[in-house]
Design a protein around this motif. Sequence first.
Motif, PDB file in Angstrom:
ATOM      1  N   ALA A 268       5.670  -4.058  -3.790  1.00 25.83           N
ATOM      2  CA  ALA A 268       5.876  -4.253  -2.353  1.00 25.83           C
ATOM      3  C   ALA A 268       7.061  -3.444  -1.847  1.00 25.83           C
ATOM      4  CB  ALA A 268       6.076  -5.736  -2.051  1.00 25.83           C
ATOM      5  N   LEU A 269       8.184  -3.514  -2.550  1.00 25.86           N
ATOM      6  CA  LEU A 269       9.380  -2.809  -2.084  1.00 25.86           C
ATOM      7  C   LEU A 269       9.275  -1.309  -2.321  1.00 25.86           C
ATOM      8  CD1 LEU A 269      12.195  -5.272  -3.194  1.00 25.86           C
ATOM      9  CD2 LEU A 269      10.941  -5.153  -1.041  1.00 25.86           C
ATOM     10  N   GLY A 270       8.612  -0.907  -3.398  1.00 27.50           N
ATOM     11  CA  GLY A 270       8.427   0.522  -3.640  1.00 27.50           C
ATOM     12  C   GLY A 270       7.585   1.178  -2.557  1.00 27.50           C
ATOM     13  N   LEU A 271       6.466   0.533  -2.199  1.00 31.07           N
ATOM     14  CA  LEU A 271       5.628   1.065  -1.125  1.00 31.07           C
ATOM     15  C   LEU A 271       6.354   1.004   0.219  1.00 31.07           C
ATOM     16  CD1 LEU A 271       2.142  -0.417  -2.100  1.00 31.07           C
ATOM     17  CD2 LEU A 271       2.957   1.929  -2.410  1.00 31.07           C
ATOM     18  N   ALA A 272       7.197  -0.006   0.407  1.00 24.41           N
ATOM     19  CA  ALA A 272       7.962  -0.108   1.655  1.00 24.41           C
ATOM     20  C   ALA A 272       8.952   1.048   1.781  1.00 24.41           C
ATOM     21  CB  ALA A 272       8.690  -1.443   1.707  1.00 24.41           C
ATOM     22  N   ALA A 273       9.637   1.382   0.689  1.00 26.58           N
ATOM     23  CA  ALA A 273      10.581   2.504   0.724  1.00 26.58           C
ATOM     24  C   ALA A 273       9.869   3.813   1.046  1.00 26.58           C
ATOM     25  CB  ALA A 273      11.318   2.610  -0.605  1.00 26.58           C
ATOM     26  N   LEU A 274       8.694   4.021   0.451  1.00 31.50           N
ATOM     27  CA  LEU A 274       7.935   5.238   0.730  1.00 31.50           C
ATOM     28  C   LEU A 274       7.408   5.236   2.160  1.00 31.50           C
ATOM     29  CD1 LEU A 274       5.972   5.530  -2.631  1.00 31.50           C
ATOM     30  CD2 LEU A 274       8.019   6.777  -1.937  1.00 31.50           C
ATOM     31  N   SER A 275       7.083   4.056   2.678  1.00 31.41           N
ATOM     32  CA  SER A 275       6.634   3.967   4.075  1.00 31.41           C
ATOM     33  C   SER A 275       7.751   4.337   5.034  1.00 31.41           C
ATOM     34  CB  SER A 275       6.141   2.544   4.377  1.00 31.41           C
ATOM     35  OG  SER A 275       5.030   2.215   3.576  1.00 31.41           O
ATOM     36  N   GLY A 276       8.990   4.058   4.659  1.00 29.47           N
ATOM     37  CA  GLY A 276      10.112   4.456   5.498  1.00 29.47           C
ATOM     38  C   GLY A 276      10.281   5.955   5.582  1.00 29.47           C
ATOM     39  N   ILE A 277       9.772   6.677   4.580  1.00 29.70           N
ATOM     40  CA  ILE A 277       9.844   8.142   4.589  1.00 29.70           C
ATOM     41  C   ILE A 277       8.627   8.739   5.287  1.00 29.70           C
ATOM     42  CG2 ILE A 277       9.952  10.207   3.139  1.00 29.70           C
ATOM     43  CD1 ILE A 277      11.335   8.492   1.016  1.00 29.70           C
ATOM     44  N   ASN A 278       7.432   8.291   4.873  1.00 30.38           N
ATOM     45  CA  ASN A 278       6.188   8.789   5.473  1.00 30.38           C
ATOM     46  C   ASN A 278       5.166   7.662   5.407  1.00 30.38           C
ATOM     47  OD1 ASN A 278       3.731  10.147   6.114  1.00 30.38           O
ATOM     48  ND2 ASN A 278       4.647  12.085   5.476  1.00 30.38           N
ATOM     49  N   LEU A 279       5.061   6.915   6.474  1.00 29.73           N
ATOM     50  CA  LEU A 279       4.213   5.731   6.517  1.00 29.73           C
ATOM     51  C   LEU A 279       2.748   6.073   6.315  1.00 29.73           C
ATOM     52  CD1 LEU A 279       3.567   2.755   7.174  1.00 29.73           C
ATOM     53  CD2 LEU A 279       3.608   3.403   9.592  1.00 29.73           C
ATOM     54  N   TYR A 280       2.250   7.043   7.059  1.00 33.61           N
ATOM     55  CA  TYR A 280       0.818   7.310   7.077  1.00 33.61           C
ATOM     56  C   TYR A 280       0.341   7.900   5.750  1.00 33.61           C
ATOM     57  CZ  TYR A 280       1.908   6.621  11.958  1.00 33.61           C
ATOM     58  OH  TYR A 280       2.372   6.098  13.141  1.00 33.61           O
ATOM     59  N   ALA A 281       1.160   8.763   5.144  1.00 38.67           N
ATOM     60  CA  ALA A 281       0.787   9.304   3.836  1.00 38.67           C
ATOM     61  C   ALA A 281       0.763   8.201   2.787  1.00 38.67           C
ATOM     62  CB  ALA A 281       1.764  10.406   3.428  1.00 38.67           C
ATOM     63  N   THR A 282       1.719   7.282   2.849  1.00 39.19           N
ATOM     64  CA  THR A 282       1.759   6.180   1.887  1.00 39.19           C
ATOM     65  C   THR A 282       0.518   5.308   1.988  1.00 39.19           C
ATOM     66  OG1 THR A 282       4.178   6.134   1.974  1.00 39.19           O
ATOM     67  CG2 THR A 282       3.074   4.169   1.139  1.00 39.19           C
ATOM     68  N   VAL A 283       0.148   4.923   3.209  1.00 38.12           N
ATOM     69  CA  VAL A 283      -1.024   4.064   3.397  1.00 38.12           C
ATOM     70  C   VAL A 283      -2.300   4.797   3.011  1.00 38.12           C
ATOM     71  CG1 VAL A 283      -2.381   2.802   5.107  1.00 38.12           C
ATOM     72  CG2 VAL A 283       0.107   2.704   5.175  1.00 38.12           C
ATOM     73  N   ALA A 284      -2.431   6.074   3.411  1.00 34.70           N
ATOM     74  CA  ALA A 284      -3.645   6.831   3.119  1.00 34.70           C
ATOM     75  C   ALA A 284      -3.831   7.034   1.616  1.00 34.70           C
ATOM     76  CB  ALA A 284      -3.608   8.174   3.843  1.00 34.70           C
ATOM     77  N   ILE A 285      -2.768   7.416   0.920  1.00 37.60           N
ATOM     78  CA  ILE A 285      -2.880   7.664  -0.522  1.00 37.60           C
ATOM     79  C   ILE A 285      -3.122   6.356  -1.267  1.00 37.60           C
ATOM     80  CG2 ILE A 285      -1.651   8.504  -2.546  1.00 37.60           C
ATOM     81  CD1 ILE A 285      -0.223  10.475  -0.721  1.00 37.60           C
ATOM     82  N   THR A 286      -2.444   5.285  -0.866  1.00 40.46           N
ATOM     83  CA  THR A 286      -2.678   3.984  -1.497  1.00 40.46           C
ATOM     84  C   THR A 286      -4.125   3.546  -1.292  1.00 40.46           C
ATOM     85  OG1 THR A 286      -0.381   3.350  -1.082  1.00 40.46           O
ATOM     86  CG2 THR A 286      -1.923   1.587  -1.609  1.00 40.46           C
ATOM     87  N   GLY A 287      -4.634   3.697  -0.070  1.00 37.99           N
ATOM     88  CA  GLY A 287      -6.023   3.325   0.194  1.00 37.99           C
ATOM     89  C   GLY A 287      -7.012   4.144  -0.604  1.00 37.99           C
ATOM     90  N   LEU A 288      -6.790   5.462  -0.700  1.00 35.72           N
ATOM     91  CA  LEU A 288      -7.687   6.304  -1.494  1.00 35.72           C
ATOM     92  C   LEU A 288      -7.623   5.950  -2.974  1.00 35.72           C
ATOM     93  CD1 LEU A 288      -7.158   9.815   0.166  1.00 35.72           C
ATOM     94  CD2 LEU A 288      -9.212   8.391   0.261  1.00 35.72           C
ATOM     95  N   ALA A 289      -6.420   5.664  -3.474  1.00 38.80           N
ATOM     96  CA  ALA A 289      -6.276   5.308  -4.884  1.00 38.80           C
ATOM     97  C   ALA A 289      -7.032   4.020  -5.206  1.00 38.80           C
ATOM     98  CB  ALA A 289      -4.792   5.153  -5.226  1.00 38.80           C
ATOM     99  N   VAL A 290      -6.981   3.061  -4.274  1.00 34.39           N
ATOM    100  CA  VAL A 290      -7.701   1.801  -4.489  1.00 34.39           C
ATOM    101  C   VAL A 290      -9.199   2.010  -4.328  1.00 34.39           C
ATOM    102  CG1 VAL A 290      -8.045  -0.515  -3.561  1.00 34.39           C
ATOM    103  CG2 VAL A 290      -5.732   0.394  -3.788  1.00 34.39           C
ATOM    104  N   ARG A 291      -9.594   2.745  -3.299  1.00 38.82           N
ATOM    105  CA  ARG A 291     -11.015   2.933  -2.990  1.00 38.82           C
ATOM    106  C   ARG A 291     -11.733   3.741  -4.055  1.00 38.82           C
ATOM    107  NH1 ARG A 291     -14.408   0.430   0.766  1.00 38.82           N
ATOM    108  NH2 ARG A 291     -16.295   1.698   0.935  1.00 38.82           N
ATOM    109  N   LEU A 292     -11.110   4.798  -4.534  1.00 37.44           N
ATOM    110  CA  LEU A 292     -11.749   5.709  -5.492  1.00 37.44           C
ATOM    111  C   LEU A 292     -11.434   5.362  -6.937  1.00 37.44           C
ATOM    112  CD1 LEU A 292     -11.124   9.085  -3.604  1.00 37.44           C
ATOM    113  CD2 LEU A 292     -13.115   7.563  -3.477  1.00 37.44           C
ATOM    114  N   GLY A 293     -10.654   4.302  -7.149  1.00 32.68           N
ATOM    115  CA  GLY A 293     -10.370   3.862  -8.507  1.00 32.68           C
ATOM    116  C   GLY A 293      -9.439   4.762  -9.281  1.00 32.68           C
ATOM    117  N   TRP A 294      -8.490   5.417  -8.577  1.00 33.48           N
ATOM    118  CA  TRP A 294      -7.533   6.276  -9.279  1.00 33.48           C
ATOM    119  C   TRP A 294      -6.607   5.468 -10.177  1.00 33.48           C
ATOM    120  CZ3 TRP A 294      -5.840   9.653  -4.476  1.00 33.48           C
ATOM    121  CH2 TRP A 294      -6.916  10.477  -4.115  1.00 33.48           C
ATOM    122  N   VAL A 295      -6.321   4.254  -9.788  1.00 30.17           N
ATOM    123  CA  VAL A 295      -5.466   3.380 -10.589  1.00 30.17           C
ATOM    124  C   VAL A 295      -6.162   2.035 -10.737  1.00 30.17           C
ATOM    125  CG1 VAL A 295      -3.298   4.458  -9.893  1.00 30.17           C
ATOM    126  CG2 VAL A 295      -4.233   2.589  -8.532  1.00 30.17           C
ATOM    127  N   ALA A 296      -5.877   1.384 -11.844  1.00 36.41           N
ATOM    128  CA  ALA A 296      -6.412   0.039 -12.083  1.00 36.41           C
ATOM    129  C   ALA A 296      -5.346  -0.973 -11.678  1.00 36.41           C
ATOM    130  CB  ALA A 296      -6.799  -0.129 -13.550  1.00 36.41           C
TER     131      ALA A 296
END
Length: 361
Positions: free
Chosen positions: A10-38
Motif C-alpha cells: 500500500a505505501l510503496g504504491l502510494a509513494a509511486l503515485s506521488g511521483i506519477n499517479l497514472y503510470a502507477t495505476v495503469a502498470i499495476t492494472g496491466l500487471a494484474v490483468r495480464l498476470g505479470w505477477v502472482a
Amino acid sequence: METLTILGAALGLAALSGINLYATVAITGLAVRLGWVALPHELMGLDVLGSWLVVGLAGGMYLVEFVADKWPWLDNIWDLAHTFIRPPAAALVALAATAETADPIIQVMAVLLAGGVALGAHATKSTTRLAMNAASPEPTKNVLMSLAEDAVVAGSVLFVMTHPILSLAILVVLAALAIWLGPKMLRLLAVQLRGLVHSARYLWHRRRPVRWEPPPARYLGGLDRGSILATIPCASLSLKKIGRYRHGYLVLTDRRELVFLTRKWFRSAKRRFTNVEIESMDLRLGRIFRTLTLCTVSGKASFKLYRNEPGYVEKQLDEIQDVLEGTELRVARPGRSRVSEAVSRIREAVRNVAQPVLDMP
C-alpha cells in the motif's frame, strides 16, 4: 507478516503515485490483468485496478501527463494541480490494497499513511522540478528527468507487488532521509517562490524608479541600521556556518565589509566578509536569479540574487565595488547546460556522418 505485506504494498504504491499517479495505476492494472505477477492472497484487493475501464482511463491520462511533464513551467502547473489529486488517489489505491484484510485498523493506518507518503513524494518531485526550471528552463533537462521518473515508476511497481516487505524497508530508509532533507527542500522551495515573485514584479514595474530599503529589524541582529550603505535581497547558495537556501540580505557597511544577514533557528545570524578577505566577485546573469560568487581567501561563498527594479542590483554592486577598493567584478552571461551541449555535440556528429551519405548521387 501479513500486516507488513499489506502495508509494504500500500505505501510503496502510494509513494509511486506521488511521483506519477497514472503510470502507477495503469502498470499495476496491466500487471494484474495480464498476470505479470502472482498476487498473494493479502493483496487480491488490487484486482479492481485490473479493470479495462480503469486501465484505459489511467493510460489515457498518462499520455496527457507524458506530454505535459516534458515542458518547462507547464510541468510545474501540472504538479500544482495534482497536489489535490495524487494524495487522495494514492489513499484510494491503498484502500484497494487493504480490501482483503479483516482488520479495519490496518485499513485506516494504510490509508492515512498512504496519503502522507504520496504528499511527501509529490512535494519532493514538485520542488525539484521548480528548482530545475528556475535554474535553467531548458526542455532537454525536463525530458530526461521525466523519462527517468517514468522508468523508475515502471520498474518499481512490479518490485513493490512482488517484494512488499523489502519495499517497506526501503521506504522507511527513504522516509528518514526525507526528514533530514525536508527543511532544506522547504527552504529551497521558499527561495524559488520568492525568485518567481521578484521576477514577476520586475516585469510588471519595468519603469519604476530604482529604490532600496534596509533589511527588517529582525534581521539586523545588533547591526546599526545607519551603517548600511547598500542592500541586496538574496539567498545563500553555498555559505559556511550559515547553510544553503536561507533567505536574507547582503549589505555593505561603512566599515568596508559585506555582511550577509539571515535568520537561523528563529534568531538573526550573520556572516561577515572584510575588504581584505574578498579577492574578487563573479556575477552570473540568469532568467530568474543572478548568482553572485565571492572569491575569498578562505574559499567561495555564493548567493542567489533576486531580481528587483531595473538597475537595482547593478547600482548596489557599483556601490560595493567603489567601497571595496581593489575588488574585481566579473560578469558572465548565462550559457547552455552541459546536457544541452552534449546533445548538440551528438546532433553535430550524426549530421557529419549522415551528410556524406545524403550527398551521394
